[in-house]
Design an enzyme around this catalytic site. Structure first.
Site, PDB file in Angstrom:
ATOM      1  N   HIS A  54       0.826  -1.197   0.000  1.00  0.00           N
ATOM      2  CA  HIS A  54       0.000   0.000   0.000  1.00  0.00           C
ATOM      3  C   HIS A  54       0.869   1.259   0.000  1.00  0.00           C
ATOM      4  O   HIS A  54       2.091   1.192   0.131  1.00  0.00           O
ATOM      5  CB  HIS A  54      -0.934  -0.007   1.208  1.00  0.00           C
ATOM      6  CG  HIS A  54      -2.040  -1.016   1.086  1.00  0.00           C
ATOM      7  ND1 HIS A  54      -3.090  -1.090   1.980  1.00  0.00           N
ATOM      8  CD2 HIS A  54      -2.275  -1.995   0.172  1.00  0.00           C
ATOM      9  CE1 HIS A  54      -3.915  -2.057   1.625  1.00  0.00           C
ATOM     10  NE2 HIS A  54      -3.428  -2.627   0.547  1.00  0.00           N
ATOM     11  N   GLU A  56       1.320   3.776   2.111  1.00  0.00           N
ATOM     12  CA  GLU A  56       2.107   4.121   3.290  1.00  0.00           C
ATOM     13  C   GLU A  56       3.402   3.313   3.346  1.00  0.00           C
ATOM     14  O   GLU A  56       4.479   3.850   3.664  1.00  0.00           O
ATOM     15  CB  GLU A  56       1.282   3.880   4.558  1.00  0.00           C
ATOM     16  CG  GLU A  56       0.031   4.728   4.655  1.00  0.00           C
ATOM     17  CD  GLU A  56      -1.200   4.046   4.045  1.00  0.00           C
ATOM     18  OE1 GLU A  56      -2.316   4.312   4.523  1.00  0.00           O
ATOM     19  OE2 GLU A  56      -1.048   3.255   3.081  1.00  0.00           O
ATOM     20  N   ALA A 162     -21.791   9.150 -27.811  1.00  0.00           N
ATOM     21  CA  ALA A 162     -21.424  10.199 -28.758  1.00  0.00           C
ATOM     22  C   ALA A 162     -22.663  10.561 -29.557  1.00  0.00           C
ATOM     23  O   ALA A 162     -23.428   9.682 -29.973  1.00  0.00           O
ATOM     24  CB  ALA A 162     -20.307   9.732 -29.686  1.00  0.00           C
ATOM     25  N   ARG A 191     -12.601   3.592 -20.424  1.00  0.00           N
ATOM     26  CA  ARG A 191     -12.681   2.137 -20.285  1.00  0.00           C
ATOM     27  C   ARG A 191     -11.644   1.630 -19.296  1.00  0.00           C
ATOM     28  O   ARG A 191     -11.931   0.784 -18.452  1.00  0.00           O
ATOM     29  CB  ARG A 191     -12.476   1.473 -21.648  1.00  0.00           C
ATOM     30  CG  ARG A 191     -13.620   1.677 -22.623  1.00  0.00           C
ATOM     31  CD  ARG A 191     -13.315   1.037 -23.968  1.00  0.00           C
ATOM     32  NE  ARG A 191     -14.422   1.187 -24.909  1.00  0.00           N
ATOM     33  CZ  ARG A 191     -14.398   0.752 -26.160  1.00  0.00           C
ATOM     34  NH1 ARG A 191     -13.307   0.146 -26.628  1.00  0.00           N
ATOM     35  NH2 ARG A 191     -15.452   0.927 -26.946  1.00  0.00           N
ATOM     36  N   ASP A 207     -22.637  -2.390 -34.350  1.00  0.00           N
ATOM     37  CA  ASP A 207     -21.271  -1.855 -34.336  1.00  0.00           C
ATOM     38  C   ASP A 207     -20.195  -2.938 -34.359  1.00  0.00           C
ATOM     39  O   ASP A 207     -19.052  -2.663 -34.712  1.00  0.00           O
ATOM     40  CB  ASP A 207     -21.060  -0.970 -33.105  1.00  0.00           C
ATOM     41  CG  ASP A 207     -21.901   0.297 -33.139  1.00  0.00           C
ATOM     42  OD1 ASP A 207     -22.481   0.592 -34.201  1.00  0.00           O
ATOM     43  OD2 ASP A 207     -21.980   0.970 -32.101  1.00  0.00           O
ATOM     44  N   LEU A 211     -14.667  -3.635 -27.789  1.00  0.00           N
ATOM     45  CA  LEU A 211     -14.766  -3.175 -26.397  1.00  0.00           C
ATOM     46  C   LEU A 211     -13.471  -3.402 -25.623  1.00  0.00           C
ATOM     47  O   LEU A 211     -13.489  -3.760 -24.445  1.00  0.00           O
ATOM     48  CB  LEU A 211     -15.933  -3.851 -25.666  1.00  0.00           C
ATOM     49  CG  LEU A 211     -17.347  -3.470 -26.110  1.00  0.00           C
ATOM     50  CD1 LEU A 211     -18.368  -4.078 -25.164  1.00  0.00           C
ATOM     51  CD2 LEU A 211     -17.540  -1.975 -26.221  1.00  0.00           C
ATOM     52  N   GLU A 291     -21.899   1.832 -22.445  1.00  0.00           N
ATOM     53  CA  GLU A 291     -21.579   2.440 -23.737  1.00  0.00           C
ATOM     54  C   GLU A 291     -22.724   2.368 -24.749  1.00  0.00           C
ATOM     55  O   GLU A 291     -22.580   2.829 -25.864  1.00  0.00           O
ATOM     56  CB  GLU A 291     -20.323   1.785 -24.321  1.00  0.00           C
ATOM     57  CG  GLU A 291     -19.049   2.143 -23.577  1.00  0.00           C
ATOM     58  CD  GLU A 291     -17.830   2.209 -24.488  1.00  0.00           C
ATOM     59  OE1 GLU A 291     -17.988   2.502 -25.685  1.00  0.00           O
ATOM     60  OE2 GLU A 291     -16.738   1.939 -23.990  1.00  0.00           O
ATOM     61  N   LEU A 297     -28.989   2.686 -22.384  1.00  0.00           N
ATOM     62  CA  LEU A 297     -28.655   3.919 -21.684  1.00  0.00           C
ATOM     63  C   LEU A 297     -29.898   4.535 -21.050  1.00  0.00           C
ATOM     64  O   LEU A 297     -29.880   4.941 -19.883  1.00  0.00           O
ATOM     65  CB  LEU A 297     -28.013   4.919 -22.652  1.00  0.00           C
ATOM     66  CG  LEU A 297     -26.572   4.612 -23.073  1.00  0.00           C
ATOM     67  CD1 LEU A 297     -26.215   5.367 -24.347  1.00  0.00           C
ATOM     68  CD2 LEU A 297     -25.600   4.982 -21.953  1.00  0.00           C
TER      69      LEU A 297
END
Length: 351
Positions: A54, A56, A162, A191, A207, A211, A291, A297
């Site tokens: 970590h 620290e 987009a 991503r 499309d 990805l 996406e 969406l």
């Protein structure tokens, strides 16, 4: 006042260092640490990789041999509360106490149940002076995905699409390239900074995306495909490529996928998004980038299951017809302007 100014300066450095772990340390938080003696940095470090030391510990190990004698008299700055439990590594509180450090300045408290103030409490119980809340908002924002995961018991969700200047994201017949090459690099960085990417079957069909994050950094995000009825052929890139783990959420019992695909059976009569998010949460996916397409969406938006959104608008492109972009209300700010592309960040309005 001078001490407060110093605290801010060194905490800014902690946050800079912490951000270097983006894409490499999840599901752990990003953390940076700086050791200061007499207004001079004598050590610094950050959490570089999940399962490794970590911040620290890396900070203390970076102190030069001739400065080792100064550690006990120095102030340790750390962007997040030091852990007090055994995980992949020993507790960071142990390392602080071992070096007899008497002053620790912390950005924000860790809300993770196994830390949640216990690190601070243990330090104070051993006589360490602890100050908390220096650049707290910035420290919380840096690890917002980590905190969402642990406080809301679901992944942090980022929406991204987009759109053209007249508000279309594409057509239903062929793929339309809307964003430019620079914006596409921005997408790949998005991503990289998320644990998973999710798309719906229509986007996968139209499309045929990979990805991947070939223009990004860190570990490849898990690719998640919601294909309830098995419409996407196994010949598509998403199901052929082995460059990243791939999960397909489907209700079909008779669909055969390549061996490298993780098939997640969902119940047709239950809420699809809730099932997807629950499975992701149980498998320690802290953050998801949504996406597309428009239907998926809008489903996240309608369910109020989103934490931030990035909208790339090509201000010079007009389609006049096609698939309308999702509708989203929130606090907006312009993040970048790349030639004709304007990238806007939308965040939910705080109640």
């Amino acid at each position: 006042m001078q001490q407060h100014t110093q605290h801010i300066r060194y905490m800014q450095r902690c946050l800079q260092l912490a951000a270097l772990g983006n894409g490499y340390v999840a599901p752990n938080p990003m953390v940076g640490a700086v050791l200061v003696y007499n207004d001079t940095i004598i050590g610094e470090g950050y959490h570089q990789q999940y399962g490794k030391a970590h911040a620290e510990v890396n900070c203390l190990q970076s102190v030069a041999q001739e400065h080792q004698c100064l550690i006990a008299a120095a102030t340790l700055y750390v962007s997040l509360e030091p852990c007090n439990h055994f995980g992949k590594t020993p507790p960071c509180v142990d390392a602080i106490l071992k070096h007899n450090i008497k002053h620790v300045v912390i950005g924000c408290v860790d809300t993770y149940s196994e830390v949640a103030g216990m690190g601070i409490e243990r330090l104070r119980s051993h006589g360490v002076e602890v100050e908390v809340g220096i650049l707290e908002d910035a420290a919380l924002y840096l690890n917002r995905k980590f905190f969402t995961y642990h406080t809301q018991q679901r992944p942090h969700i980022t929406l991204k699409w987009a759109q053209t200047a007249d508000g279309f994201i594409g057509t239903s017949t062929h793929r339309v390239l809307i964003s430019n090459a620079i914006s596409q690099r921005f997408t790949h960085r998005l991503r990289s900074s998320n644990a998973a990417i999710v798309v719906g079957s229509n986007t996968a069909l139209l499309d045929n995306p990979l990805l991947d994050h070939r223009l990004g950094f860190g570990r490849p995000p898990v690719r998640m495909l919601i294909d309830r009825y098995g419409k996407v052929p196994v010949t598509h890139h998403l199901l052929q490529s082995t460059s990243a783990p791939t999960w397909v959420f489907t209700v079909r019992e008779d669909y055969t996928f390549p061996e490298h695909i993780g098939v997640v059976k969902i119940n047709e009569h239950e809420n699809t998004l809730q099932q997807v998010l629950q499975y992701a949460y149980e498998n320690k996916i802290q953050s998801i980038l949504v996406e597309g397409g428009a239907v998926l969406l809008q489903a996240f938006i309608a369910a109020q299951l989103w934490d931030e959104a990035y909208v790339i608008t090509n201000t010079a492109m007009y389609l006049q017809q096609g698939i309308k972009a999702p509708k989203l209300q929130g606090k907006t700010s312009i993040v970048h302007q790349f030639e004709n592309d304007c990238i806007t960040l939308i965040e939910p309005e705080k109640n």
